[in-house]
Design an enzyme around this catalytic site. Structure first.
Site, short mmCIF file in Angstrom:
data_model
loop_
_atom_site.label_atom_id
_atom_site.label_comp_id
_atom_site.label_asym_id
_atom_site.label_seq_id
_atom_site.Cartn_x
_atom_site.Cartn_y
_atom_site.Cartn_z
N ASP A 1 0.90 -1.06 0.13
CA ASP A 1 -0.09 0.12 0.03
C ASP A 1 0.97 1.09 -0.02
O ASP A 1 1.73 1.50 0.88
CB ASP A 1 -0.93 -0.13 1.27
CG ASP A 1 -1.71 1.22 1.28
OD1 ASP A 1 -1.95 1.90 0.53
OD2 ASP A 1 -2.07 1.51 2.47
N ASN B 1 -0.39 4.37 -0.24
CA ASN B 1 -1.02 5.69 0.12
C ASN B 1 -1.83 5.67 1.61
O ASN B 1 -2.22 6.61 1.88
CB ASN B 1 -1.91 6.23 -0.88
CG ASN B 1 -3.04 5.56 -0.98
OD1 ASN B 1 -3.28 4.47 -0.51
ND2 ASN B 1 -4.21 5.99 -1.77
N ASP C 1 -4.16 3.59 2.82
CA ASP C 1 -5.68 3.52 3.13
C ASP C 1 -5.74 1.87 3.48
O ASP C 1 -6.70 1.59 3.42
CB ASP C 1 -6.34 4.02 2.00
CG ASP C 1 -6.08 3.13 0.66
OD1 ASP C 1 -5.14 2.40 0.48
OD2 ASP C 1 -6.77 3.42 -0.23
N ASP D 1 -1.81 -1.09 -3.92
CA ASP D 1 -2.06 0.07 -5.20
C ASP D 1 -0.85 -0.02 -5.80
O ASP D 1 0.39 -0.47 -5.53
CB ASP D 1 -2.54 1.51 -4.52
CG ASP D 1 -1.37 1.96 -3.45
OD1 ASP D 1 -0.31 1.44 -3.78
OD2 ASP D 1 -1.95 2.57 -2.48
N ASP E 1 -8.95 -14.76 -18.10
CA ASP E 1 -9.69 -15.27 -16.95
C ASP E 1 -10.81 -16.12 -17.63
O ASP E 1 -11.33 -15.82 -18.62
CB ASP E 1 -10.44 -13.95 -16.07
CG ASP E 1 -11.22 -14.44 -15.09
OD1 ASP E 1 -10.56 -15.08 -14.07
OD2 ASP E 1 -12.53 -14.29 -15.24
N GLU F 1 -6.27 -19.25 -18.45
CA GLU F 1 -6.96 -19.75 -17.09
C GLU F 1 -7.97 -20.71 -17.67
O GLU F 1 -9.21 -20.20 -17.91
CB GLU F 1 -7.43 -18.68 -16.17
CG GLU F 1 -7.69 -19.60 -14.73
CD GLU F 1 -9.17 -18.95 -14.36
OE1 GLU F 1 -9.15 -19.16 -12.91
OE2 GLU F 1 -10.02 -18.43 -14.84
C1 NOJ Z 1 -11.12 -16.89 -12.03
C2 NOJ Z 1 -10.36 -16.01 -11.16
O1 NOJ Z 1 -9.05 -16.17 -10.65
C3 NOJ Z 1 -11.27 -15.96 -10.00
O2 NOJ Z 1 -10.67 -15.13 -8.92
C4 NOJ Z 1 -12.56 -15.11 -10.13
O3 NOJ Z 1 -13.51 -15.27 -9.12
C5 NOJ Z 1 -13.27 -15.98 -11.46
N1 NOJ Z 1 -12.24 -16.39 -12.37
C6 NOJ Z 1 -14.39 -15.34 -12.02
O4 NOJ Z 1 -14.00 -14.20 -12.77
CA CA Z 2 -3.58 2.16 -1.20
#
Ligand code: NOJ
Ligand code: CA
Length: 552
Positions: free
Chosen positions: A30, A32, A34, A38, A211, A270
């Site tokens: 982090d 900043n 909070d 980031d 993804d 993935e």
């Molecule tokens: C795979 C991602 O790695 C996971 O974190 C996410 O919840 C699902 N796809 C849906 O996007």
């Molecule tokens: Ca931050």
């Protein structure tokens, strides 16, 4: 007009043997104050990543998002979440990473958007049948008055995958209710994602982690699933109505040609599919690489590991791709805990009580050290998850009040979900948030993290961090260029393989000490015992071929 670079020849491109370090940005550092990681925190830690010796980073989604699913609920694919910084910060990060020789991969989420995405808001504001609705799966229900969902599909996070709209239709969300699925039969969806790829490629990123690459297409008519069991889990079967449908490949062929037009960029899938179907995703005109779940799921057993290594290598190489090796990520239990659980424990669905009496934490840690030497000596790419180089365990006893993963609520508070592997990193043994932030971290760190802090490990010759640094340096020195592997049989409890004369890896997965073959020991995951390799220990060796094997 700028010149279009030639697509790189497949061999000797950076990603084939890269070590990629995964940044779960919310929990990395982090900048900043909070309590939330980031971009400025990440920029400040680039020297750490360079010292560690990684070739690339993959940053989990950093786009504007209400974070109902850790940022995989994207509101705008062309901007940065203000919690993490700005587009300028992102540009700066890419530049600084490149200056240190580190490539940058970003996460692309094509299966769904956030419900707050402009497209979904427009769809909801339009009447049924309007073209803006066709960008998603918004359909009439079943039954007399349409009050039943269009199919029996379940969300991965629990409950029905269909949610009613206020005007009596239903929308599909294979993940959280805040993540409506996009309709890939709609051509606007295709052109939008190609334009998003170009947006980030033009900013200089080196590639993408894609993804749910096995999602995207749904069978026409949304046929019910008739199998028994858990209907939400990607099935190991053909012709599933929403996983691994053949239509996905045409999308990735088009994406590949976009990437090729930029030169040496890459994308990694993935794809949770049957291992035999994985090579389809990494054919030479689709993904460059795909994650290898077989390896992640392998038990601590020499025979099983040897089989998985050989098969994974074979599957990737038969289509000319390089294999990948991953032990942990932001979705699964950290492997130093996993390897301490009895064989066969269902670590996918973490029991509410945690593993209390089942866990042998010391064994988990020993094996995590040994398996690091496996991952980093196999041919192809290694994908590391932040904190594994510190030996962080799964935090399985987070208070219920802080649990953030949608799985927790959607499972009726029966499955804790994935927060335990997402706890902010400990950078220092003392101070607020152990150096992660000057404020309370967004998830609490357990007391045990203090002893695992990066600063505490940096100068300790026996630490996990030192082991990773040494292994990465040796890998770079000895294994940078070639991709061959030969399995060696040293008995039923031993995983062993040679990477040419540069390196042989021997891992004792049995219960008794093992005498090592002749050769120079380069690195071990634990001290040798009278010259022998103790149980749960790996050694890297330089073994000269015997004179009969020699060709001259
Ligand atoms: C795979 C991602 O790695 C996971 O974190 C996410 O919840 C699902 N796809 C849906 O996007
Ligand atoms: Ca931050």
């Amino acid at each position: 007009m700028s010149e279009i670079p030639e697509p790189m020849s497949e061999k000797n491109t950076w990603w084939r043997t890269a070590v990629v370090y995964q940044i779960y940005i919310r929990s990395f550092a982090d900048g900043n104050g909070d309590g939330i990681g980031d971009i400025s925190g990440l920029r400040a830690r680039l020297p750490y990543l360079a010292d560690l010796g990684v070739d690339a980073i993959w940053i989990n989604p950093w786009y504007p998002s209400p974070l109902h699913d850790g940022g995989y609920d994207v509101v705008d694919f062309r901007d940065i979440n203000p919690l993490y910084g700005t587009l300028d910060d992102a540009d700066q990060l890419v530049k600084e990473a490149h200056n240190r020789g580190i490539k940058v991969l970003v996460d692309i989420v094509p299966n769904h958007t956030s419900n707050l995405h402009q497209w979904f808001q427009e769809a909801l504001a339009s009447p049924p049948g309007h073209p803006t609705r066709d960008r998603y799966h918004i359909r009439d229900g079943q039954g007399k008055d349409g009050s039943e969902p269009p199919s029996n599909w379940l969300s991965v996070f629990g409950g029905s995958a269909w949610e009613p709209t206020s005007d009596g239709q239903w929308y599909l969300h294979l993940f959280d209710v805040s993540q409506p699925d996009l309709n890939w039969e709609n051509s606007e969806v295709h052109s939008e994602f190609e334009s998003i790829l170009r947006f980030w490629l033009d900013r200089g990123v080196d590639g993408f982690r894609v993804d749910v690459a096995h999602g995207l297409f749904k069978a026409p008519g949304y046929p019910d699933i008739t199998e028994d069991g858990d209907l939400s889990v990607p099935r190991q079967q053909l012709d599933h109505p929403f996983w691994d449908r053949d239509e996905v490949h045409e999308v990735y062929r088009r994406w590949r040609s976009v990437l090729n037009s930029y030169g040496d960029r890459m994308m990694v899938a993935e794809a949770w599919v049957h291992p035999d179907r994985l090579p389809l995703y990494i054919r030479d005109d689709e993904f460059h690489q795909s994650f290898n779940w077989d390896f992640l799921a392998a038990e601590w057993d020499a025979k099983e590991m040897a089989r998985v290594v050989a098969e994974s290598y074979e599957r990737a190489s038969k289509v000319g791709a390089s294999p990948t090796w991953t032990l942990s990520n932001h979705d699964v239990m950290r492997h130093s805990t996993r390897y301490g659980l009895p064989p066969g424990t269902d670590w996918h669905r973490w029991p509410m009580e945690g593993p209390h009496d089942l866990l042998d934490a010391a064994a988990g840690l020993r094996r995590a050290r040994a398996v690091a030497l496996i991952t980093l000596s196999l041919p192809g790419s290694a994908y590391l998850y932040q904190g594994e180089e510190l030996g962080l365990p799964e935090v399985w006893d987070l208070p219920e009040s802080v649990l953030d993963d949608p799985t927790w609520e959607r499972s009726g508070r029966t499955v804790r979900g994935r927060d335990g592997c997402r706890v902010p990193l400990p950078w220092t043994s003392e101070g607020p948030a152990l150096g992660f932030s000057s404020a309370e971290p967004w998830l609490p760190q357990p007391a045990a993290f203090a002893g695992l802090a990066a600063s505490a490990q940096a100068d300790d010759g026996d630490s996990m961090l030192t082991l990773y640094r040494r292994a990465l340096a040796l890998r770079r020195e000895r294994l940078a260029t070639h991709e061959e592997i030969e399995m060696i049989d040293l008995g039923p409890d031993v995983l062993a393989y040679s990477r040419g004369i540069e390196m042989t890896c021997v891992v004792n997965m049995g219960q008794t000490n093992l005498s090592l073959p002749d050769g120079e020991v380069l690195l071990t995951s634990a001290p040798l015992s009278g010259g022998d390799l103790p149980p749960d220990t790996a050694a890297w060796m330089s073994v000269q071929p015997s004179s009969e094997d020699s060709t001259d």
